[in-house]
Enzyme design. Structure first.
Site, short mmCIF file in Angstrom:
data_model
loop_
_atom_site.label_atom_id
_atom_site.label_comp_id
_atom_site.label_asym_id
_atom_site.label_seq_id
_atom_site.Cartn_x
_atom_site.Cartn_y
_atom_site.Cartn_z
N HIS A 168 9.02 3.56 -3.34
CA HIS A 168 9.47 3.74 -1.71
C HIS A 168 10.62 4.18 -1.57
O HIS A 168 10.51 4.47 -0.47
CB HIS A 168 10.16 2.24 -1.62
CG HIS A 168 9.11 1.11 -2.33
ND1 HIS A 168 9.06 0.68 -2.99
CD2 HIS A 168 7.70 0.72 -1.75
CE1 HIS A 168 8.36 -0.36 -3.82
NE2 HIS A 168 7.37 -0.27 -2.98
N SER A 225 0.47 -1.14 -0.16
CA SER A 225 0.08 0.16 -0.05
C SER A 225 1.06 1.34 0.52
O SER A 225 2.37 1.50 -0.10
CB SER A 225 -0.87 0.57 1.19
OG SER A 225 -2.36 -1.05 0.82
N LYS A 259 4.66 -6.10 -9.61
CA LYS A 259 6.50 -5.32 -10.23
C LYS A 259 7.56 -6.10 -10.03
O LYS A 259 7.19 -6.66 -8.93
CB LYS A 259 6.07 -3.58 -9.70
CG LYS A 259 3.87 -3.26 -9.62
CD LYS A 259 4.26 -1.96 -8.86
CE LYS A 259 4.07 -1.32 -7.60
NZ LYS A 259 3.32 -2.37 -7.02
N ASP A 277 7.99 -9.45 -3.93
CA ASP A 277 6.50 -9.68 -5.02
C ASP A 277 6.72 -10.85 -5.81
O ASP A 277 6.04 -11.41 -5.61
CB ASP A 277 6.09 -7.77 -5.41
CG ASP A 277 5.64 -6.57 -5.14
OD1 ASP A 277 4.64 -6.57 -4.46
OD2 ASP A 277 6.81 -6.58 -4.08
N HIS A 335 0.56 3.27 -2.87
CA HIS A 335 1.15 3.85 -3.92
C HIS A 335 -0.53 4.21 -4.78
O HIS A 335 -0.37 4.03 -6.03
CB HIS A 335 1.16 2.80 -4.96
CG HIS A 335 2.59 2.66 -4.08
ND1 HIS A 335 3.89 3.00 -4.24
CD2 HIS A 335 3.38 0.74 -3.82
CE1 HIS A 335 4.97 2.02 -3.47
NE2 HIS A 335 4.10 0.96 -3.49
#
Lengths: 332, 332
Positions: free
Chosen positions: A219, A55, A105, A110, A57
């Site tokens: 980030h 979260s 991504k 991820d 973004h």
């Protein structure tokens, strides 16, 4: 830290409560698993599209669930990958028999978690393919990533692949399209300020009052270099030249995306778009479609990114196709 | 000051260049007069809707030009009213024979300049009516305003009145509707940080690291009080209670609008929406439609505002009608 929240540990869960209350006409939320689904999912015979990530973004990814875009978004904690069980649950739920594409991504967490989820889903009988978005030309092998980071192109890919899946393309065609997009899209970003995560409560990094970070990650990861603040006319080439050095866009038609990192006013993004368009025209690159706004953000970071994607008739047709999501909406 | 601009004096003009380049499918810009028009304006027989005001609040007003909303927006310099000749030019240009409504936020400069423009337009043969939006319950007679300031309700009014004009309502009906909306809508806002205008280059006001300004205006005007930072659960009543004290919404259906001031991430706005919905439910107010996002901003200010508008079947139908503008878009 100045934030409109209750509890740093509960911000994602509480935000999803508000998101569903506000957007209930378009999406529903599995609060236990933190998954946002389009209301009419699964759709029989349609390739399911699942994305997700940390979260912070927003509107990516939860805001891009709906007609003509994603079937489900797996919502991680702030800047933290969703977990494999979460992604596997979303995958099973959206599989209408035509298989599922994972849009990932390129961040180590991820990649790992979506891979494990794909295996779990395959064990349960779903056919799953994956595309990894790695469009950020600024650095290789940074803090969270082996290879290039995945940034702004994700928004364009979710829109275009979403349109293809909506129109009935099968999993092989959707995957081929997704790979074609990742091969022909590149991005680079820049920060004027850091962002502040609720859990840490202070800026992720320090940046002097007259400095900017060129090539920033979403980030707050370091970029290529720190430079003195520059004008919009100087910033456009700082971002576009590395993109054009990485992939030759000269003579091409492109979809151009000027994205705000969250804390930059629209009035500045349109100044940046004007400068980007001017630079690209001089470089022999022709913008045929565009997107300008805060679509893949880094909480309250000030700054922007530029994404270019080679366009052809098929991509333009997919771009123009209806999309009805909380964060992107036209046609239909 | 950290901004993606070239020249503080040129930011509005340069932003309009980018805005037209990006949004040329929906709007056109008269750069000399700094007016944004919908592409198909004037429309014969349709009441023309003209608004405008200082820049720095985008997407308001330029982003709300298009089908189902405004015919023209007059763009002032940052936090500065458009001038009478500019508004008169827009009025003449959008008059399709059915008259024109001016939508004016209650700031002294805007009131004066729109009044002079209305006189100029009347001299040229246009029938012009005006509605003044003054929904901010926080203060009376502040820095820029006699009476209450005009804030978030402006967005809802432009949408609803735009739908009525699009559907063929005549000037008297459009004016009556606009007045009904101003009579039944109220707002209040709060800032966690100041904004910084390009011309001044430093924050408009100072706010301690653990303070917030309750009842803030959209130019950084002082509010009711400074308080220690509070949680979202505490902020929702701080904003809603003064609204409910000003106008009795108990037992009513409402359109609820949680607006970001520009620098607050979406994830926080949805936490605020969850808390607002919870508070209103307990207070016997029923939300039937909502809007959550950064729609009337104060450059890079962090904070939010809440607007409530009593809804009935007519307003709900107008709310649901198609709107196709750069900043607000659904249906069609």
């Amino acid at each position: 830290m100045k934030k409109l929240i209750n509890d740093a540990d509960a911000v994602v869960a509480e935000s999803l409560v508000g998101f569903e209350a506000a957007m209930g006409g378009l999406i529903r939320v599995d609060h236990e698993n933190k998954i946002v689904y389009r209301l009419d999912s699964p759709r029989l015979g349609k390739v399911g599209l699942v994305s997700g990530g940390g979260s912070g973004h927003e509107p990516l990814h939860s805001g891009f669930v709906g007609l003509g875009m994603l079937d489900a978004a797996c919502v991680g904690e702030i800047f933290t990958s969703p977990v494999p069980g979460q992604v596997a649950a979303a995958t099973a739920a959206v599989d209408g028999g035509a298989g599922v594409l994972h849009i990932v991504k390129n961040y180590t967490g991820d990649i790992m978690n979506f891979e494990m989820a794909a295996e779990l889903a395959a064990d349960s009988g779903s056919r799953v393919e994956s595309v990894v978005v790695d469009d950020d030309v600024s650095v290789q092998d940074s803090l969270y990533t082996a290879g290039r980071r995945g940034v702004g192109l994700t928004v364009l890919l979710e829109k275009l692949v979403g349109a293809a899946a909506e129109a009935g393309a099968d999993l092989d065609a959707v995957l081929a399209l997704a790979r074609r997009i990742t091969a022909s899209g590149r991005s680079m970003g820049l920060a004027l300020t850091s962002c502040t995560t609720p859990a840490v409560g202070k800026p992720t990094f320090e940046l002097g009052e007259d400095e900017m970070e060129v090539g920033i990650g979403i980030h707050g990861e370091p970029g290529r270099e720190r430079r003195p603040l520059a004008s919009a006319a100087e910033v456009a080439p700082l971002l576009c030249e590395p993109i054009l050095a990485d992939l030759d866009y000269r003579g091409s038609e492109v979809i151009a995306f000027v994205n705000g990192m969250g804390g930059t006013p629209l009035i500045e993004l349109f100044v940046m778009y004007a400068e980007t368009a001017r630079f690209l025209e001089a470089a022999g690159v022709r913008i045929v479609r565009n997107l300008v706004g805060n679509y893949i953000t880094s909480l309250d970071m000030a700054g922007c990114s530029i994404t270019l994607l080679k366009a052809d008739d098929e991509l333009i047709r997919l771009w123009d196709a209806p999309v009805v999501t909380p964060g992107l909406r036209w046609g239909a």
